[in-house]
Design a protein around this motif. Structure first.
Motif, PDB file in Angstrom:
ATOM      1  N   LEU A 137      71.053 -27.559  14.169  1.00 63.07           N
ATOM      2  CA  LEU A 137      69.781 -26.837  14.077  1.00 63.07           C
ATOM      3  C   LEU A 137      69.683 -26.049  12.772  1.00 63.07           C
ATOM      4  O   LEU A 137      68.638 -26.035  12.113  1.00 63.07           O
ATOM      5  CB  LEU A 137      69.629 -25.898  15.271  1.00 63.07           C
ATOM      6  CG  LEU A 137      69.355 -26.569  16.628  1.00 63.07           C
ATOM      7  CD1 LEU A 137      69.507 -25.553  17.754  1.00 63.07           C
ATOM      8  CD2 LEU A 137      67.961 -27.185  16.643  1.00 63.07           C
ATOM      9  N   LEU A 138      70.779 -25.378  12.408  1.00 63.28           N
ATOM     10  CA  LEU A 138      70.788 -24.603  11.164  1.00 63.28           C
ATOM     11  C   LEU A 138      70.660 -25.516   9.944  1.00 63.28           C
ATOM     12  O   LEU A 138      69.956 -25.190   8.984  1.00 63.28           O
ATOM     13  CB  LEU A 138      72.076 -23.784  11.076  1.00 63.28           C
ATOM     14  CG  LEU A 138      72.214 -22.653  12.103  1.00 63.28           C
ATOM     15  CD1 LEU A 138      73.610 -22.040  12.033  1.00 63.28           C
ATOM     16  CD2 LEU A 138      71.145 -21.582  11.868  1.00 63.28           C
ATOM     17  N   ALA A 139      71.334 -26.662   9.976  1.00 64.61           N
ATOM     18  CA  ALA A 139      71.265 -27.614   8.864  1.00 64.61           C
ATOM     19  C   ALA A 139      69.851 -28.175   8.726  1.00 64.61           C
ATOM     20  O   ALA A 139      69.324 -28.304   7.605  1.00 64.61           O
ATOM     21  CB  ALA A 139      72.258 -28.753   9.084  1.00 64.61           C
ATOM     22  N   LEU A 140      69.217 -28.485   9.851  1.00 63.47           N
ATOM     23  CA  LEU A 140      67.854 -29.002   9.808  1.00 63.47           C
ATOM     24  C   LEU A 140      66.899 -27.952   9.254  1.00 63.47           C
ATOM     25  O   LEU A 140      66.059 -28.250   8.393  1.00 63.47           O
ATOM     26  CB  LEU A 140      67.404 -29.421  11.204  1.00 63.47           C
ATOM     27  CG  LEU A 140      65.955 -29.912  11.312  1.00 63.47           C
ATOM     28  CD1 LEU A 140      65.745 -31.160  10.463  1.00 63.47           C
ATOM     29  CD2 LEU A 140      65.587 -30.191  12.764  1.00 63.47           C
ATOM     30  N   ALA A 141      67.014 -26.711   9.725  1.00 61.07           N
ATOM     31  CA  ALA A 141      66.148 -25.638   9.244  1.00 61.07           C
ATOM     32  C   ALA A 141      66.309 -25.442   7.740  1.00 61.07           C
ATOM     33  O   ALA A 141      65.319 -25.281   7.009  1.00 61.07           O
ATOM     34  CB  ALA A 141      66.462 -24.343   9.989  1.00 61.07           C
ATOM     35  N   THR A 142      67.551 -25.454   7.269  1.00 62.15           N
ATOM     36  CA  THR A 142      67.818 -25.284   5.841  1.00 62.15           C
ATOM     37  C   THR A 142      67.201 -26.411   5.032  1.00 62.15           C
ATOM     38  O   THR A 142      66.561 -26.186   3.992  1.00 62.15           O
ATOM     39  CB  THR A 142      69.331 -25.228   5.586  1.00 62.15           C
ATOM     40  OG1 THR A 142      69.905 -24.135   6.312  1.00 62.15           O
ATOM     41  CG2 THR A 142      69.625 -25.059   4.103  1.00 62.15           C
ATOM     42  N   ALA A 143      67.385 -27.647   5.507  1.00 64.06           N
ATOM     43  CA  ALA A 143      66.833 -28.805   4.804  1.00 64.06           C
ATOM     44  C   ALA A 143      65.312 -28.745   4.742  1.00 64.06           C
ATOM     45  O   ALA A 143      64.707 -29.038   3.701  1.00 64.06           O
ATOM     46  CB  ALA A 143      67.276 -30.091   5.502  1.00 64.06           C
ATOM     47  N   LEU A 144      64.688 -28.343   5.835  1.00 62.92           N
ATOM     48  CA  LEU A 144      63.223 -28.243   5.867  1.00 62.92           C
ATOM     49  C   LEU A 144      62.721 -27.215   4.849  1.00 62.92           C
ATOM     50  O   LEU A 144      61.764 -27.476   4.102  1.00 62.92           O
ATOM     51  CB  LEU A 144      62.767 -27.864   7.277  1.00 62.92           C
ATOM     52  CG  LEU A 144      62.856 -28.958   8.339  1.00 62.92           C
ATOM     53  CD1 LEU A 144      62.743 -28.355   9.738  1.00 62.92           C
ATOM     54  CD2 LEU A 144      61.780 -30.015   8.123  1.00 62.92           C
ATOM     55  N   LEU A 145      63.357 -26.057   4.803  1.00 65.01           N
ATOM     56  CA  LEU A 145      62.922 -24.997   3.900  1.00 65.01           C
ATOM     57  C   LEU A 145      63.179 -25.362   2.438  1.00 65.01           C
ATOM     58  O   LEU A 145      62.319 -25.165   1.574  1.00 65.01           O
ATOM     59  CB  LEU A 145      63.632 -23.685   4.249  1.00 65.01           C
ATOM     60  CG  LEU A 145      63.225 -23.034   5.574  1.00 65.01           C
ATOM     61  CD1 LEU A 145      64.111 -21.833   5.869  1.00 65.01           C
ATOM     62  CD2 LEU A 145      61.758 -22.614   5.530  1.00 65.01           C
ATOM     63  N   VAL A 146      64.365 -25.885   2.156  1.00 63.75           N
ATOM     64  CA  VAL A 146      64.718 -26.236   0.783  1.00 63.75           C
ATOM     65  C   VAL A 146      63.799 -27.327   0.243  1.00 63.75           C
ATOM     66  O   VAL A 146      63.279 -27.236  -0.878  1.00 63.75           O
ATOM     67  CB  VAL A 146      66.194 -26.679   0.698  1.00 63.75           C
ATOM     68  CG1 VAL A 146      66.495 -27.293  -0.673  1.00 63.75           C
ATOM     69  CG2 VAL A 146      67.119 -25.498   0.955  1.00 63.75           C
ATOM     70  N   THR A 147      63.585 -28.351   1.041  1.00 61.19           N
ATOM     71  CA  THR A 147      62.728 -29.446   0.566  1.00 61.19           C
ATOM     72  C   THR A 147      61.273 -29.007   0.431  1.00 61.19           C
ATOM     73  O   THR A 147      60.573 -29.463  -0.473  1.00 61.19           O
ATOM     74  CB  THR A 147      62.821 -30.659   1.505  1.00 61.19           C
ATOM     75  OG1 THR A 147      62.469 -30.268   2.850  1.00 61.19           O
ATOM     76  CG2 THR A 147      64.230 -31.227   1.526  1.00 61.19           C
ATOM     77  N   ALA A 148      60.826 -28.105   1.317  1.00 59.68           N
ATOM     78  CA  ALA A 148      59.456 -27.596   1.208  1.00 59.68           C
ATOM     79  C   ALA A 148      59.264 -26.837  -0.105  1.00 59.68           C
ATOM     80  O   ALA A 148      58.201 -26.905  -0.732  1.00 59.68           O
ATOM     81  CB  ALA A 148      59.127 -26.699   2.394  1.00 59.68           C
ATOM     82  N   LEU A 149      60.295 -26.137  -0.538  1.00 60.36           N
ATOM     83  CA  LEU A 149      60.223 -25.371  -1.779  1.00 60.36           C
ATOM     84  C   LEU A 149      60.340 -26.257  -3.019  1.00 60.36           C
ATOM     85  O   LEU A 149      59.667 -26.026  -4.023  1.00 60.36           O
ATOM     86  CB  LEU A 149      61.330 -24.316  -1.800  1.00 60.36           C
ATOM     87  CG  LEU A 149      61.167 -23.117  -0.866  1.00 60.36           C
ATOM     88  CD1 LEU A 149      62.441 -22.295  -0.843  1.00 60.36           C
ATOM     89  CD2 LEU A 149      59.975 -22.267  -1.298  1.00 60.36           C
ATOM     90  N   ILE A 150      61.198 -27.259  -2.955  1.00 58.38           N
ATOM     91  CA  ILE A 150      61.500 -28.048  -4.157  1.00 58.38           C
ATOM     92  C   ILE A 150      60.570 -29.237  -4.354  1.00 58.38           C
ATOM     93  O   ILE A 150      60.052 -29.457  -5.457  1.00 58.38           O
ATOM     94  CB  ILE A 150      62.962 -28.535  -4.118  1.00 58.38           C
ATOM     95  CG1 ILE A 150      63.918 -27.343  -4.120  1.00 58.38           C
ATOM     96  CG2 ILE A 150      63.259 -29.462  -5.303  1.00 58.38           C
ATOM     97  CD1 ILE A 150      65.380 -27.722  -4.010  1.00 58.38           C
TER      98      ILE A 150
END
Length: 231
Positions: free
Chosen positions: A114-127
């Motif tokens: 869950l933490l990995a998915l949340a991180t990936a979603l936020l990072v990709t949304a920003l980049i």
């Protein structure tokens, strides 16, 4: 313990079948729209990241409100590279989804997923994300995943990971005909489908590649269910 394992495997299969069936109806598509958009993210990120690994530049990811989208990259790729990028969009989400299903075996792995998915979603949304729909939906999913990881019970964490894993595993089946058609509609415009791109870059018709990818996805899901059922 074995009856519990079998029951949970049945739930996962039911999630997958019901999701695929719902996507084939207008009402179901509307009801699952947030998850349809998430599946588009899985698909397009697989395209973009694979292109990056092959030496191209991942420029942007666009998600449309109707559930379609595209990943844009610059830099020339050979025919084989183009075929790999196209195939990654079909297989990549299933690989990630199956990994989440396997993670449901333990609470620690579930929370990490869950933490990995949340991180990936936020990072990709920003980049990479360059659309309002993506900027709204992806952070919302990230916030939900973080909340469940931090405050959810073991049962709800497991259910969340299994359900989200299913969304990735069956992402390619938003449209059952997509794998077996040469073209698709993206943002209101007709473009080559992924199997059409593979056929165009390599050899053999698009329906052959659609069949081969379907077999690969079924095998991955089956294996992940076997692994997830071992305690």
């Amino acid at each position: 313990m074995k009856p519990v394992v079998k029951r949970e495997q049945t739930y996962i299969v039911a999630f997958a079948v019901l999701t695929i069936i719902a996507w084939q109806t207008r009402i179901g598509t509307m009801a699952l729209l947030p998850f349809t958009l998430l599946s588009t993210w899985w698909h397009e990120m697989a395209h973009g990241l694979t292109a990056t690994l092959l030496g191209a530049n991942f420029e942007r990811l666009v998600i449309f409100a109707d559930g379609s989208g595209f990943a844009e990259h610059s830099g020339g790729l050979w025919a084989v590279g183009q075929a790999i990028v196209a195939a990654a969009g079909l297989l990549g989400p299933s690989v990630a989804g199956c990994a989440m299903i396997v993670a449901s075996r333990s609470r620690r792995a579930t929370r990490l997923a869950l933490l990995a998915l949340a991180t990936a979603l936020l990072v990709t949304a920003l980049i990479w994300v360059r659309s309002v729909t993506g900027w709204i939906v992806l952070p919302a999913f990230a916030a939900a995943a973080l909340y469940i990881a931090a405050r959810g019970s073991a049962k709800w964490q497991r259910i969340a990971v299994e359900f989200l894993g299913v969304q990735g595993a069956v992402a390619v089946y938003q449209d059952l005909g997509y794998l077996f058609s040469p073209g698709a509609v993206v943002g209101g415009h007709v473009a080559l489908s992924d199997t059409g791109r593979i056929a165009d870059a390599l050899f053999l018709p698009y329906w052959f590649w659609g069949g081969a990818i379907t077999i690969a996805i079924v095998a991955m899901v089956w294996k992940s269910l076997q692994v997830a059922g071992r305690y």
